[in-house]
Write an enzyme that holds these catalytic residues in place. Structure first.
Site, PDB file in Angstrom:
ATOM      1  N   ASP A  53      78.520  16.706  -8.180  1.00 40.16           N
ATOM      2  CA  ASP A  53      78.176  16.100  -7.010  1.00 40.16           C
ATOM      3  C   ASP A  53      76.568  16.544  -6.496  1.00 40.16           C
ATOM      4  O   ASP A  53      76.340  16.493  -5.282  1.00 40.16           O
ATOM      5  CB  ASP A  53      79.173  17.397  -5.902  1.00 40.16           C
ATOM      6  CG  ASP A  53      79.362  16.601  -4.531  1.00 40.16           C
ATOM      7  OD1 ASP A  53      79.493  15.481  -4.633  1.00 40.16           O
ATOM      8  OD2 ASP A  53      79.239  17.230  -3.679  1.00 40.16           O
ATOM      9  N   HIS A 262      51.146  17.532 -24.074  1.00 33.23           N
ATOM     10  CA  HIS A 262      52.188  17.050 -22.721  1.00 33.23           C
ATOM     11  C   HIS A 262      52.852  18.552 -22.415  1.00 33.23           C
ATOM     12  O   HIS A 262      53.966  18.651 -22.091  1.00 33.23           O
ATOM     13  CB  HIS A 262      53.148  16.144 -23.508  1.00 33.23           C
ATOM     14  CG  HIS A 262      52.614  14.947 -23.626  1.00 33.23           C
ATOM     15  ND1 HIS A 262      53.274  13.853 -24.410  1.00 33.23           N
ATOM     16  CD2 HIS A 262      51.522  14.225 -23.098  1.00 33.23           C
ATOM     17  CE1 HIS A 262      52.760  12.849 -24.201  1.00 33.23           C
ATOM     18  NE2 HIS A 262      51.593  12.896 -23.502  1.00 33.23           N
ATOM     19  N   ASP A 279      46.484  17.661 -15.498  1.00 29.74           N
ATOM     20  CA  ASP A 279      46.653  16.085 -15.646  1.00 29.74           C
ATOM     21  C   ASP A 279      47.802  15.834 -14.718  1.00 29.74           C
ATOM     22  O   ASP A 279      49.128  16.190 -14.935  1.00 29.74           O
ATOM     23  CB  ASP A 279      47.175  15.691 -17.053  1.00 29.74           C
ATOM     24  CG  ASP A 279      47.343  14.011 -17.346  1.00 29.74           C
ATOM     25  OD1 ASP A 279      47.525  13.450 -16.415  1.00 29.74           O
ATOM     26  OD2 ASP A 279      47.101  13.936 -18.474  1.00 29.74           O
ATOM     27  N   ASP A 290      46.756   8.716 -12.088  1.00 30.18           N
ATOM     28  CA  ASP A 290      46.877   9.474 -13.190  1.00 30.18           C
ATOM     29  C   ASP A 290      45.269  10.098 -13.565  1.00 30.18           C
ATOM     30  O   ASP A 290      44.381   9.244 -13.708  1.00 30.18           O
ATOM     31  CB  ASP A 290      47.232   8.830 -14.436  1.00 30.18           C
ATOM     32  CG  ASP A 290      47.155   9.236 -15.622  1.00 30.18           C
ATOM     33  OD1 ASP A 290      47.164  10.747 -15.893  1.00 30.18           O
ATOM     34  OD2 ASP A 290      47.531   8.785 -16.747  1.00 30.18           O
ATOM     35  N   HIS A 373      44.335  11.491 -29.767  1.00 31.60           N
ATOM     36  CA  HIS A 373      45.030  10.420 -28.854  1.00 31.60           C
ATOM     37  C   HIS A 373      44.075   9.382 -28.383  1.00 31.60           C
ATOM     38  O   HIS A 373      42.861   9.288 -28.764  1.00 31.60           O
ATOM     39  CB  HIS A 373      45.587  11.140 -27.449  1.00 31.60           C
ATOM     40  CG  HIS A 373      44.607  11.732 -26.802  1.00 31.60           C
ATOM     41  ND1 HIS A 373      43.928  11.021 -25.662  1.00 31.60           N
ATOM     42  CD2 HIS A 373      44.302  13.280 -26.327  1.00 31.60           C
ATOM     43  CE1 HIS A 373      43.409  11.743 -25.041  1.00 31.60           C
ATOM     44  NE2 HIS A 373      43.456  13.184 -25.396  1.00 31.60           N
ATOM     45  N   HIS A 377      45.002   4.042 -21.154  1.00 31.82           N
ATOM     46  CA  HIS A 377      46.285   3.035 -21.090  1.00 31.82           C
ATOM     47  C   HIS A 377      46.277   2.243 -19.871  1.00 31.82           C
ATOM     48  O   HIS A 377      45.379   2.509 -18.759  1.00 31.82           O
ATOM     49  CB  HIS A 377      47.526   3.701 -21.254  1.00 31.82           C
ATOM     50  CG  HIS A 377      47.765   4.982 -20.199  1.00 31.82           C
ATOM     51  ND1 HIS A 377      47.951   5.080 -18.914  1.00 31.82           N
ATOM     52  CD2 HIS A 377      47.403   6.244 -20.186  1.00 31.82           C
ATOM     53  CE1 HIS A 377      47.993   5.942 -18.382  1.00 31.82           C
ATOM     54  NE2 HIS A 377      47.580   7.085 -19.215  1.00 31.82           N
ATOM     55  N   HIS A 384      52.217   4.604 -17.607  1.00 31.54           N
ATOM     56  CA  HIS A 384      51.804   3.883 -18.804  1.00 31.54           C
ATOM     57  C   HIS A 384      52.594   2.512 -18.696  1.00 31.54           C
ATOM     58  O   HIS A 384      53.749   2.554 -18.890  1.00 31.54           O
ATOM     59  CB  HIS A 384      52.352   4.731 -20.015  1.00 31.54           C
ATOM     60  CG  HIS A 384      51.767   5.872 -20.519  1.00 31.54           C
ATOM     61  ND1 HIS A 384      51.173   6.255 -21.754  1.00 31.54           N
ATOM     62  CD2 HIS A 384      51.405   6.882 -19.747  1.00 31.54           C
ATOM     63  CE1 HIS A 384      50.780   7.292 -21.824  1.00 31.54           C
ATOM     64  NE2 HIS A 384      50.584   7.668 -20.709  1.00 31.54           N
ATOM     65  N   GLU A 424      40.244   8.436 -20.663  1.00 31.41           N
ATOM     66  CA  GLU A 424      40.518   9.851 -20.901  1.00 31.41           C
ATOM     67  C   GLU A 424      40.248  10.455 -22.166  1.00 31.41           C
ATOM     68  O   GLU A 424      41.092  10.892 -23.057  1.00 31.41           O
ATOM     69  CB  GLU A 424      41.920   9.958 -20.605  1.00 31.41           C
ATOM     70  CG  GLU A 424      43.235   8.994 -21.123  1.00 31.41           C
ATOM     71  CD  GLU A 424      44.304   9.445 -21.007  1.00 31.41           C
ATOM     72  OE1 GLU A 424      44.749  10.439 -20.761  1.00 31.41           O
ATOM     73  OE2 GLU A 424      45.050   8.401 -20.629  1.00 31.41           O
ATOM     74  N   TYR A 428      40.350  19.307 -28.176  1.00 27.33           N
ATOM     75  CA  TYR A 428      41.059  20.256 -28.207  1.00 27.33           C
ATOM     76  C   TYR A 428      41.012  21.067 -29.389  1.00 27.33           C
ATOM     77  O   TYR A 428      41.051  20.694 -30.427  1.00 27.33           O
ATOM     78  CB  TYR A 428      42.627  19.922 -28.083  1.00 27.33           C
ATOM     79  CG  TYR A 428      42.744  18.558 -27.024  1.00 27.33           C
ATOM     80  CD1 TYR A 428      43.163  18.913 -25.827  1.00 27.33           C
ATOM     81  CD2 TYR A 428      42.380  17.410 -27.495  1.00 27.33           C
ATOM     82  CE1 TYR A 428      43.431  17.852 -24.856  1.00 27.33           C
ATOM     83  CE2 TYR A 428      42.671  16.385 -26.575  1.00 27.33           C
ATOM     84  CZ  TYR A 428      43.048  16.547 -25.222  1.00 27.33           C
ATOM     85  OH  TYR A 428      42.930  15.487 -24.297  1.00 27.33           O
ATOM     86  N   ARG A 445      39.981  17.829 -21.070  1.00 31.24           N
ATOM     87  CA  ARG A 445      40.061  16.397 -21.062  1.00 31.24           C
ATOM     88  C   ARG A 445      39.523  15.827 -19.370  1.00 31.24           C
ATOM     89  O   ARG A 445      39.792  16.833 -18.489  1.00 31.24           O
ATOM     90  CB  ARG A 445      41.737  16.167 -21.185  1.00 31.24           C
ATOM     91  CG  ARG A 445      42.012  14.509 -21.143  1.00 31.24           C
ATOM     92  CD  ARG A 445      43.279  14.019 -21.595  1.00 31.24           C
ATOM     93  NE  ARG A 445      44.397  14.733 -20.775  1.00 31.24           N
ATOM     94  CZ  ARG A 445      45.262  15.496 -21.173  1.00 31.24           C
ATOM     95  NH1 ARG A 445      44.987  16.062 -22.401  1.00 31.24           N
ATOM     96  NH2 ARG A 445      46.273  16.046 -20.422  1.00 31.24           N
ATOM     97  N   GLU A 447      39.908  12.336 -16.944  1.00 33.10           N
ATOM     98  CA  GLU A 447      40.716  11.316 -17.118  1.00 33.10           C
ATOM     99  C   GLU A 447      40.398  10.617 -15.500  1.00 33.10           C
ATOM    100  O   GLU A 447      40.675  11.377 -14.615  1.00 33.10           O
ATOM    101  CB  GLU A 447      42.157  11.260 -17.171  1.00 33.10           C
ATOM    102  CG  GLU A 447      42.782  10.129 -17.130  1.00 33.10           C
ATOM    103  CD  GLU A 447      44.351  10.280 -17.328  1.00 33.10           C
ATOM    104  OE1 GLU A 447      44.969   9.362 -17.535  1.00 33.10           O
ATOM    105  OE2 GLU A 447      44.824  11.528 -17.256  1.00 33.10           O
TER     106      GLU A 447
END
Length: 477
Positions: A53, A262, A279, A290, A373, A377, A384, A424, A428, A445, A447
């Site tokens: 529900d 991620h 991020d 972003d 990476h 983008h 994306h 970006e 790491y 990072r 960005e």
């Protein structure tokens, strides 16, 4: 008007500008006509059940909303190559509206949305088969909407049963996605205005998170700060300025978690002396922002953190300089990679005696141990966003694959004013033999969102600082 007030006012989405959507439908119809004509069929996204529900919050299909500005579920758009548009939507139902909210309804939809006609969604099968009869082609997004191909196959089967009556089904099926993607890749001024506001809201959320972290450690004598509490500050800032939701799951990564690309904000605690990588961006009126920032938990970078941060910032500056009309999309990536590779050698992340000079690091792909990476983008209605990354009209050529080999593919496409990209770069560093221990568990990072302009690019997300001294000053304040 103050910055805060201006963020929350003059917010009119596409639904309040039916002429914008009508213009987009007209351009799509013209493209279909040039390619042989036909009828386009486009549903919005389905509603998704979360549990008993209870549904997930509804979010429209980006293509559908781009063409209609309509954000109700259970809706379809039929667009003919002569430009005539038909909307199918839920009927008015006063009892359901008490529970679920206002419905536009078919009677009001033409005036509200600028479509030529509207019908109850229950009439979809009849309306669709009537529109498709004798049409040269049916256009729809291939492989996107579950069950759509089967629905269209059913309509075509119905039309084949009428062939003895002189009715012909469409003889071709055409993918709508590439045409719409190319349209959406170039943003108009209304879209750019919305994206600038979204970026400003997100930048203020990042600044809020930095101040919150510094204040926490000043007031608690170093007690750990859970990632979810930092995420809550972001969400608060998004919503208080009118953004409808995050554009994607926010990454709030404390310490070593920043080396997980991620990572989702959890209950790990940020501690003094660590870096925090965020991020995160909001979605405003259907458009995403972003932004990534990396900052010291208690407001001061250590020497090792600052050394790598300066490398990433220099890489971003090189990528920004390469982001301009006439340049190729991948130019920014390789500009960043070159700076990062040099920084890896200078800092000792890579052993020069083993990997050679910068050219060798790039050719072999050795840099991917610490930067795995791409550098950006497309950004728009989707974080994306749609749009081809490779040139549509150039022959394939041999290129480096970024992993020490070569690949034959089309060149990266040329940037044009009106495109929006992210920039970006990052580093790491996980514990590994030969990697200086002072850098272990550091993930960085940076960005920003960039609009391609006539002369270069406009960074629309710089309301939160990137320079280390400015970050430290913000956190002290």
């Amino acid at each position: 008007m103050s910055d805060e007030r201006s963020l929350a006012t003059d917010r009119r989405g596409a639904a309040a500008h039916p002429q914008l959507c009508a213009g987009r439908r007209a351009r799509l119809a013209e493209a279909m006509a040039r390619l042989g004509g036909g009828v386009a069929v486009l549903p919005t996204a389905p509603e998704r059940q979360r549990n008993s529900d209870n549904d997930h919050p509804f979010r429209h299909c980006s293509h559908f909303h781009y063409l209609t500005g309509f954000d109700e579920p259970q809706a379809w758009l039929l667009l003919e190559a002569d430009g005539r548009s038909t909307l199918l939507c839920r009927e008015k139902n006063l009892e359901r509206e008490i529970w679920d909210g206002h419905r536009v309804g078919p009677a009001a939809a033409p005036a509200a949305l600028g479509v030529h006609e509207a019908h109850p969604v229950d009439a979809l099968d009849k309306i669709a088969t009537d529109k498709l009869a004798n049409a040269p082609a049916v256009w729809f997004p291939f492989g996107v909407h579950e069950g759509l191909q089967a629905r269209i196959d059913g309509w075509l089967a119905t039309l084949r049963e009428r062939e003895r009556l002189g009715v012909q089904p469409p003889q071709a099926q055409r993918d709508l996605t590439p045409v719409l993607a190319e349209m959406r890749l170039l943003k108009d001024e209304h879209e750019l205005g919305t994206m600038r506001r979204a970026a400003r809201i997100s930048a203020q959320a990042h600044a809020r998170a930095m101040r919150f972290s510094a204040a926490h450690f000043r007031s608690t004598q170093g007690r750990g700060l859970p990632e979810y509490m930092i995420e809550a500050e972001l969400l608060h800032e998004f919503r208080r300025h009118g953004a409808q939701s995050p554009a994607y799951g926010s990454i709030v990564a404390a310490g070593a978690n920043a080396c997980v690309l991620h990572y989702a904000a959890g209950d790990a605690e940020l501690r003094p002396g660590e870096l925090c990588l965020i991020d995160a961006g909001c979605e405003l009126d259907g458009y995403a922002s972003d932004i990534t920032r990396t900052f010291p938990a208690d407001g001061s970078f250590s020497a090792a953190q600052r050394e790598l941060y300066d490398v990433v910032l220099a890489a971003q500056e090189a990528a920004i300089a390469a982001t301009r009309p006439g340049a190729r999309k991948q130019d920014a990536h390789w500009a960043a990679v070159r700076v990062l590779a040099q920084g890896m050698l200078d800092s000792g992340l890579l052993n020069r005696d083993k990997v050679g000079d910068v050219e060798s690091v790039i050719d072999s792909g050795a840099y991917r141990a610490f930067y795995m990476h791409g550098t950006g983008h497309w950004l728009g209605r989707d974080v994306h966003d749609v749009g081809e990354y490779l040139s549509l009209d150039e022959a394939p050529v041999e290129q480096p694959d970024g992993m020490g080999g070569r690949v034959v593919k089309r060149p990266s496409r040329v940037l044009q004013p009106g495109m929006v990209v992210t920039i970006e770069p990052g580093l790491y560093v996980r514990p590994a033999e030969g990697v200086p221990e002072r850098f272990w568990h550091i993930g960085i990072r940076i960005e920003d969102d960039a609009v391609i302009t006539d002369n270069g690019c406009e960074l629309i997300s710089r309301d939160v600082p990137v320079a280390p001294r400015e970050i430290e000053a913000l956190m002290r304040g």
